[in-house]
Design a protein around this motif. Structure first.
Motif, PDB file in Angstrom:
ATOM      1  N   ILE A   9       0.836  -1.206   0.000  1.00 42.68           N
ATOM      2  CA  ILE A   9       0.000   0.000   0.000  1.00 42.68           C
ATOM      3  C   ILE A   9       0.867   1.250   0.000  1.00 42.68           C
ATOM      4  O   ILE A   9       0.624   2.182  -0.766  1.00 42.68           O
ATOM      5  CB  ILE A   9      -0.963  -0.016   1.205  1.00 42.68           C
ATOM      6  N   GLU A  10       1.876   1.265   0.847  1.00 44.31           N
ATOM      7  CA  GLU A  10       2.757   2.437   0.946  1.00 44.31           C
ATOM      8  C   GLU A  10       3.543   2.691  -0.346  1.00 44.31           C
ATOM      9  O   GLU A  10       3.740   3.832  -0.738  1.00 44.31           O
ATOM     10  CB  GLU A  10       3.739   2.273   2.118  1.00 44.31           C
ATOM     11  N   SER A  11       3.981   1.621  -0.986  1.00 47.42           N
ATOM     12  CA  SER A  11       4.833   1.758  -2.178  1.00 47.42           C
ATOM     13  C   SER A  11       4.040   2.021  -3.449  1.00 47.42           C
ATOM     14  O   SER A  11       4.598   2.489  -4.444  1.00 47.42           O
ATOM     15  CB  SER A  11       5.672   0.498  -2.362  1.00 47.42           C
ATOM     16  N   GLY A  12       2.758   1.685  -3.437  1.00 47.86           N
ATOM     17  CA  GLY A  12       1.945   1.858  -4.641  1.00 47.86           C
ATOM     18  C   GLY A  12       2.109   0.728  -5.642  1.00 47.86           C
ATOM     19  O   GLY A  12       1.720   0.868  -6.802  1.00 47.86           O
ATOM     20  N   LYS A  13       2.652  -0.410  -5.200  1.00 49.94           N
ATOM     21  CA  LYS A  13       2.782  -1.557  -6.102  1.00 49.94           C
ATOM     22  C   LYS A  13       1.405  -1.963  -6.609  1.00 49.94           C
ATOM     23  O   LYS A  13       0.444  -1.994  -5.857  1.00 49.94           O
ATOM     24  CB  LYS A  13       3.428  -2.733  -5.377  1.00 49.94           C
ATOM     25  N   GLY A  14       1.337  -2.284  -7.875  1.00 54.02           N
ATOM     26  CA  GLY A  14       0.087  -2.714  -8.471  1.00 54.02           C
ATOM     27  C   GLY A  14      -0.832  -1.582  -8.907  1.00 54.02           C
ATOM     28  O   GLY A  14      -1.947  -1.821  -9.355  1.00 54.02           O
ATOM     29  N   PHE A  15      -0.362  -0.341  -8.782  1.00 48.88           N
ATOM     30  CA  PHE A  15      -1.193   0.803  -9.168  1.00 48.88           C
ATOM     31  C   PHE A  15      -1.208   1.054 -10.675  1.00 48.88           C
ATOM     32  O   PHE A  15      -2.014   1.843 -11.162  1.00 48.88           O
ATOM     33  CB  PHE A  15      -0.704   2.082  -8.486  1.00 48.88           C
ATOM     34  N   GLU A  16      -0.330   0.405 -11.423  1.00 43.92           N
ATOM     35  CA  GLU A  16      -0.195   0.699 -12.843  1.00 43.92           C
ATOM     36  C   GLU A  16      -1.515   0.574 -13.591  1.00 43.92           C
ATOM     37  O   GLU A  16      -1.870   1.451 -14.386  1.00 43.92           O
ATOM     38  CB  GLU A  16       0.866  -0.207 -13.487  1.00 43.92           C
ATOM     39  N   ILE A  17      -2.244  -0.496 -13.325  1.00 41.25           N
ATOM     40  CA  ILE A  17      -3.518  -0.695 -14.028  1.00 41.25           C
ATOM     41  C   ILE A  17      -4.514   0.405 -13.675  1.00 41.25           C
ATOM     42  O   ILE A  17      -5.313   0.831 -14.502  1.00 41.25           O
ATOM     43  CB  ILE A  17      -4.102  -2.093 -13.761  1.00 41.25           C
ATOM     44  N   TRP A  18      -4.431   0.894 -12.442  1.00 39.37           N
ATOM     45  CA  TRP A  18      -5.339   1.952 -12.012  1.00 39.37           C
ATOM     46  C   TRP A  18      -4.926   3.283 -12.613  1.00 39.37           C
ATOM     47  O   TRP A  18      -5.790   4.098 -12.973  1.00 39.37           O
ATOM     48  CB  TRP A  18      -5.380   2.023 -10.489  1.00 39.37           C
ATOM     49  N   GLU A  19      -3.645   3.515 -12.759  1.00 38.60           N
ATOM     50  CA  GLU A  19      -3.164   4.745 -13.391  1.00 38.60           C
ATOM     51  C   GLU A  19      -3.600   4.792 -14.842  1.00 38.60           C
ATOM     52  O   GLU A  19      -3.984   5.845 -15.350  1.00 38.60           O
ATOM     53  CB  GLU A  19      -1.638   4.827 -13.282  1.00 38.60           C
ATOM     54  N   ASP A  73      -7.766   7.329  -7.765  1.00 39.59           N
ATOM     55  CA  ASP A  73      -8.136   7.934  -6.485  1.00 39.59           C
ATOM     56  C   ASP A  73      -9.079   7.034  -5.689  1.00 39.59           C
ATOM     57  O   ASP A  73      -8.936   6.891  -4.472  1.00 39.59           O
ATOM     58  CB  ASP A  73      -8.790   9.304  -6.691  1.00 39.59           C
ATOM     59  N   GLU A  74     -10.040   6.426  -6.368  1.00 43.03           N
ATOM     60  CA  GLU A  74     -10.987   5.534  -5.687  1.00 43.03           C
ATOM     61  C   GLU A  74     -10.277   4.299  -5.138  1.00 43.03           C
ATOM     62  O   GLU A  74     -10.562   3.861  -4.024  1.00 43.03           O
ATOM     63  CB  GLU A  74     -12.128   5.127  -6.626  1.00 43.03           C
ATOM     64  N   ARG A  75      -9.354   3.753  -5.914  1.00 42.81           N
ATOM     65  CA  ARG A  75      -8.596   2.586  -5.438  1.00 42.81           C
ATOM     66  C   ARG A  75      -7.732   2.971  -4.235  1.00 42.81           C
ATOM     67  O   ARG A  75      -7.641   2.217  -3.267  1.00 42.81           O
ATOM     68  CB  ARG A  75      -7.730   2.033  -6.563  1.00 42.81           C
ATOM     69  N   LYS A  76      -7.126   4.137  -4.292  1.00 36.96           N
ATOM     70  CA  LYS A  76      -6.307   4.594  -3.169  1.00 36.96           C
ATOM     71  C   LYS A  76      -7.147   4.737  -1.902  1.00 36.96           C
ATOM     72  O   LYS A  76      -6.672   4.433  -0.807  1.00 36.96           O
ATOM     73  CB  LYS A  76      -5.616   5.919  -3.506  1.00 36.96           C
ATOM     74  N   LYS A  77      -8.395   5.173  -2.039  1.00 34.78           N
ATOM     75  CA  LYS A  77      -9.281   5.284  -0.875  1.00 34.78           C
ATOM     76  C   LYS A  77      -9.531   3.920  -0.255  1.00 34.78           C
ATOM     77  O   LYS A  77      -9.497   3.766   0.964  1.00 34.78           O
ATOM     78  CB  LYS A  77     -10.620   5.923  -1.273  1.00 34.78           C
ATOM     79  N   VAL A  78      -9.790   2.931  -1.097  1.00 32.74           N
ATOM     80  CA  VAL A  78     -10.030   1.571  -0.610  1.00 32.74           C
ATOM     81  C   VAL A  78      -8.792   1.043   0.107  1.00 32.74           C
ATOM     82  O   VAL A  78      -8.890   0.465   1.187  1.00 32.74           O
ATOM     83  CB  VAL A  78     -10.435   0.647  -1.779  1.00 32.74           C
ATOM     84  N   LEU A  79      -7.628   1.263  -0.502  1.00 27.15           N
ATOM     85  CA  LEU A  79      -6.397   0.765   0.108  1.00 27.15           C
ATOM     86  C   LEU A  79      -6.056   1.515   1.383  1.00 27.15           C
ATOM     87  O   LEU A  79      -5.505   0.926   2.319  1.00 27.15           O
ATOM     88  CB  LEU A  79      -5.244   0.822  -0.890  1.00 27.15           C
ATOM     89  N   ASN A  80      -6.397   2.786   1.447  1.00 27.30           N
ATOM     90  CA  ASN A  80      -6.174   3.533   2.684  1.00 27.30           C
ATOM     91  C   ASN A  80      -7.055   2.980   3.808  1.00 27.30           C
ATOM     92  O   ASN A  80      -6.621   2.885   4.952  1.00 27.30           O
ATOM     93  CB  ASN A  80      -6.424   5.025   2.477  1.00 27.30           C
ATOM     94  N   GLN A  81      -8.290   2.611   3.474  1.00 29.87           N
ATOM     95  CA  GLN A  81      -9.171   1.993   4.480  1.00 29.87           C
ATOM     96  C   GLN A  81      -8.586   0.671   4.963  1.00 29.87           C
ATOM     97  O   GLN A  81      -8.605   0.380   6.156  1.00 29.87           O
ATOM     98  CB  GLN A  81     -10.568   1.770   3.900  1.00 29.87           C
ATOM     99  N   LEU A  82      -8.063  -0.124   4.028  1.00 28.33           N
ATOM    100  CA  LEU A  82      -7.432  -1.387   4.409  1.00 28.33           C
ATOM    101  C   LEU A  82      -6.217  -1.118   5.284  1.00 28.33           C
ATOM    102  O   LEU A  82      -6.019  -1.790   6.302  1.00 28.33           O
ATOM    103  CB  LEU A  82      -7.027  -2.189   3.169  1.00 28.33           C
ATOM    104  N   LYS A  83      -5.437  -0.118   4.928  1.00 26.92           N
ATOM    105  CA  LYS A  83      -4.255   0.235   5.726  1.00 26.92           C
ATOM    106  C   LYS A  83      -4.653   0.585   7.155  1.00 26.92           C
ATOM    107  O   LYS A  83      -4.034   0.102   8.109  1.00 26.92           O
ATOM    108  CB  LYS A  83      -3.534   1.419   5.082  1.00 26.92           C
TER     109      LYS A  83
END
Length: 116
Positions: free
Chosen positions: A82-92, A100-110
């Motif tokens: 989550i911190e490194s942003g691994k796997g964000f490429e498909i979302w970018e 942004d929506e995916r980051k919100k979900v991952l922040n909740q998980l964090k």
């Protein structure tokens, strides 16, 4: 990877992991044994797929929390992803709103992981 939403289990890989994990639990495996089975079964994806590899650990962290048995190593790896942003490429590639929506979900998980 096919995605249809922003949630942890809203893509093909995570959905498959959840189904497999749930099946292992129904068969009588412990959370630890189910986790080991998933890690073994998805080892190639973890090692070779930059998009889906991180998904394995995010899904496992969420599943372990659901069962009240979050393992320290899974937690640590999920937080690092989550911190490194691994796997964000498909979302970018999908666009700024989707990212942004995916980051919100991952922040909740964090936040959930940090409370464990």
């Amino acid at each position: 990877m096919g995605t249809w939403g922003y949630g942890i289990f809203d893509d093909d890989t995570a959905s498959d992991i959840k189904g497999d994990f749930d099946e292992y639990i129904k068969e009588g495996l412990s959370v630890t044994e189910a986790t080991e089975s998933i890690l073994e079964e998805y080892q190639e994806i973890i090692e070779e797929d930059e998009e889906d590899g991180p998904t394995v650990y995010l899904a496992l962290a969420s599943l372990q929390m659901t069962h009240g048995q979050l393992q320290a190593d899974i937690k640590e790896i999920a937080l690092e992803i989550i911190e490194s942003g691994k796997g964000f490429e498909i979302w970018e590639e999908s666009g700024e709103n989707e990212l942004d929506e995916r980051k919100k979900v991952l922040n909740q998980l964090k936040l959930q992981l940090l409370r464990q």
